[in-house]
Design an enzyme around this catalytic site. Structure first.
Site, PDB file in Angstrom:
ATOM      1  CD  GLU A   1      -9.971 -14.895 -13.494  1.00  0.00           C
ATOM      2  OE1 GLU A   1      -9.714 -14.452 -14.608  1.00  0.00           O
ATOM      3  OE2 GLU A   1      -9.184 -15.631 -12.877  1.00  0.00           O
TER       4      GLU A   1
HETATM    5  C1  TNX Z   1      -6.529 -13.168 -14.373  1.00  0.00           C
HETATM    6  S1  TNX Z   1      -6.092 -11.211 -12.225  1.00  0.00           S
HETATM    7  C2  TNX Z   1      -6.447 -13.772 -13.129  1.00  0.00           C
HETATM    8  C3  TNX Z   1      -5.415 -14.783 -12.885  1.00  0.00           C
HETATM    9  C4  TNX Z   1      -4.589 -15.044 -14.100  1.00  0.00           C
HETATM   10  C5  TNX Z   1      -4.294 -13.741 -14.800  1.00  0.00           C
HETATM   11  C6  TNX Z   1      -3.383 -13.864 -15.962  1.00  0.00           C
HETATM   12  C7  TNX Z   1      -6.967 -12.171 -11.505  1.00  0.00           C
HETATM   13  C8  TNX Z   1      -7.520 -11.680 -10.273  1.00  0.00           C
HETATM   14  N1  TNX Z   1      -7.177 -13.373 -12.042  1.00  0.00           N
HETATM   15  O1  TNX Z   1      -6.019 -15.958 -12.407  1.00  0.00           O
HETATM   16  O2  TNX Z   1      -3.416 -15.667 -13.720  1.00  0.00           O
HETATM   17  O3  TNX Z   1      -5.502 -13.181 -15.235  1.00  0.00           O
HETATM   18  O4  TNX Z   1      -3.031 -12.624 -16.480  1.00  0.00           O
END
Ligand code: TNX
Length: 538
Positions: free
Chosen positions: A341
């Site tokens: 992300e």
């Molecule tokens: C996505 S999973 C994220 C996290 C969040 C999560 C909550 C991922 C690699 N990144 O930063 O905590 O969703 O479900």
């Protein structure tokens, strides 16, 4: 030569024991018929044969370990402690005092197992002996979890003048499907103490999980002391989601966790999430920041707003120090760089960044793991992609020859709510009731990820909505027990209807351990025979 001598001595000891056992001082006990294959094992072993009799575990039982590997005698002591926690019996380990012993539990190292796999083990249970064989201490440790599960929760006090826990006789031969069977704990969104992490490790290891991934840094907090950059924890460690303060592990704390895990043959995977999810680091050292926006500590739950400046040498000098210090106290082979992300990083900057950081991780002798986005960079095939969201990224990783860890959010995220009325958790990926969590096949999840390239399965627990052991356990249990079976047991052995019966019978263990598991109505939970106070905690 040394090894042969050791084995010879071992056989002499065994012979003395078995001779001793022949001259039983107590009358034979006759047991009601048993069926080892009906035992509620999780994960279910590869093969189980029942022979219908019983090994009468009682106060005249001793533990004996025979193995070159030093771990074996510690494993014997570990089993003795756990048997004590469950039954109150205090079984001697490798004691020379054999006079009052009728039967033995032997843990033995051998090179001749039917299933020649890492962590494989065999157990032969007969009237007077329960023999666990493994080629490695790790295999022996998995095997003693199976032994713990075959001991009944309550004794039978009508068979003799003493309490006896009849263990069904038969044979078990077992080995894991995948070598990487993990869970993850996010200690960044909310901090969890060393004691809370240890408790989680203990519970996971009972189900043969062998990896705990620690998500150590994020926008809301930096949780591991880096001696060369002290403000990371002084400033970056001071906050968490919701404004309840923060916390961090000193390097000694982290080492304590690593050592505790190692005693359970569990690998700790440290994650430093970058180039996004780095607000806490950039507030501590603004020179790292690549957003150019005003920086302040963050206690909310948004994602995707922070990034390192990927074109600055100082950033890589910083990362070199961080990876060097953490790698030095991490005996396991992996270093997780996050990489998810990074919405505030330009795509070409992201690729440039991942390529450079991979070299740093390799320089310190570790294999890089990253969330599936890292597959968009020019990553080496020795690196590992953790599939959580994008099948396209996972397919790209496979094409690059990388191994993949399966953590599909829709199936394997422990922070997803069970249903609309769940007390904790999120629901952006799905609601994941206990049956949905179990009813899928990692090896068939995506046509673009062949079994041969699956390193294993990991169930991540993000902590936006949870802040202590009890809340953590509500989301993790019972679902993580199912993930242990998905990653250990053969696909043809897995079946929801059968699993849910076995899961129902985990209640006495979970109750005795005072686990705040979610009592899903899909499961007909066994009533516990113990109250916590009656028996010493395991
Ligand atoms: C996505 S999973 C994220 C996290 C969040 C999560 C909550 C991922 C690699 N990144 O930063 O905590 O969703 O479900």
């Amino acid at each position: 030569m040394k090894r042969r001598l050791h084995f010879t001595l071992g056989y002499i000891l065994i012979a003395i024991f078995l001779l001793g056992c022949q001259t039983q001082k107590r009358p034979e006990v006759s047991f009601p018929a048993t069926d080892l294959s009906k035992t509620n094992f999780i994960p279910i072993p590869a093969t189980i044969e029942s022979t219908g009799d019983a090994f009468g575990l009682d106060q005249y039982t001793a533990i004996l370990t025979v193995g070159d590997d030093e771990g074996f005698s510690d494993i014997g002591k570990f089993l003795s402690e756990k048997i004590r926690g469950k039954t109150g019996l205090l079984l001697p380990v490798n004691s020379e005092e054999t006079a009052d012993i009728d039967r033995i539990i032997m843990i033995r190292q051998t090179d001749t197992l039917d299933i020649a796999a890492a962590e494989g083990y065999e157990i032969a249970i007969d009237r007077d002996s329960l023999i666990l064989k493994a080629s490695s201490a790790a295999g022996a440790f998995r095997g003693i979890q199976t032994i713990r599960q075959m001991i009944p929760e309550s004794s039978n006090d009508t068979l003799a003048d003493r309490s006896i826990w009849p263990v069904p006789t038969g044979r078990i031969s077992d080995a894991p499907l995948f070598g990487y069977r993990g869970s993850m704990l996010d200690v960044a969104r909310h901090f969890f103490s060393v004691e809370e992490v240890k408790r989680f490790i203990d519970l996971l290891s009972y189900y043969k999980i062998n990896v705990l991934h620690l998500h150590l840094t994020d926008d809301q907090g930096w949780r591991i002391a880096i001696k060369s950059w002290p403000k990371l924890t002084e400033i970056g460690g001071s906050t968490e989601v919701g404004g309840t303060g923060g916390g961090f592990f000193t390097q000694e704390d982290y080492t304590e966790i690593v050592d505790y895990a190692a005693k359970r043959y569990m690998t700790i995977v440290p994650e430093v999430d970058m180039p996004g999810h780095t607000n806490a680091a950039s507030v501590s050292y603004p020179i790292l920041d690549g957003t150019g926006k005003p920086l302040k500590l963050y206690e909310g739950t948004r994602v995707g707003f922070s990034t390192f400046d990927t074109r600055k040498d100082t950033v890589y000098a910083f990362i070199d120090d961080v990876v060097r210090e953490i790698a030095a106290i991490t005996p396991g082979p992996y270093f997780h760089i996050g990489g998810d992300e990074s919405h505030a990083t330009r795509p070409d900057d992201y690729v440039y960044f991942v390529n450079k950081v991979e070299k740093i991780v390799q320089k310190y002798g570790k294999r890089m793991i990253g969330w599936d986005e890292i597959a968009t960079a020019d990553v080496d095939q020795s690196s590992i992609a953790q599939f959580w969201a994008s099948e396209e990224n996972a397919a790209e990783a496979v094409e690059k020859g990388m191994q993949v860890i399966l953590s599909p959010a829709k199936k394997a995220y422990l922070d997803m709510k069970y249903d609309t009325i769940s007390e904790y958790g999120l629901n952006w990926a799905a609601y994941i009731p206990v049956d949905t969590a179990y009813n899928w096949h990692p090896e068939r999840y995506s046509p673009s990820i062949p079994t041969s390239q699956i390193l294993g399965v990991e169930a991540p627990l993000w902590s936006e909505t949870i802040s202590n052991s009890s809340e953590m356990e509500y989301l993790a249990f019972p679902r993580v027990i199912g993930y242990s079976e998905l990653s250990w047991s053969l696909p043809e052995k897995r079946d929801w209807d059968n699993y849910k019966q076995r899961l129902a019978h985990q209640a006495p263990f979970l109750d005795r351990m005072e686990v705040n598991y979610y009592r899903s109505e899909l499961i007909d939970w066994e009533e516990s025979k113990y109250t916590y106070k009656e028996i010493e905690k395991d």
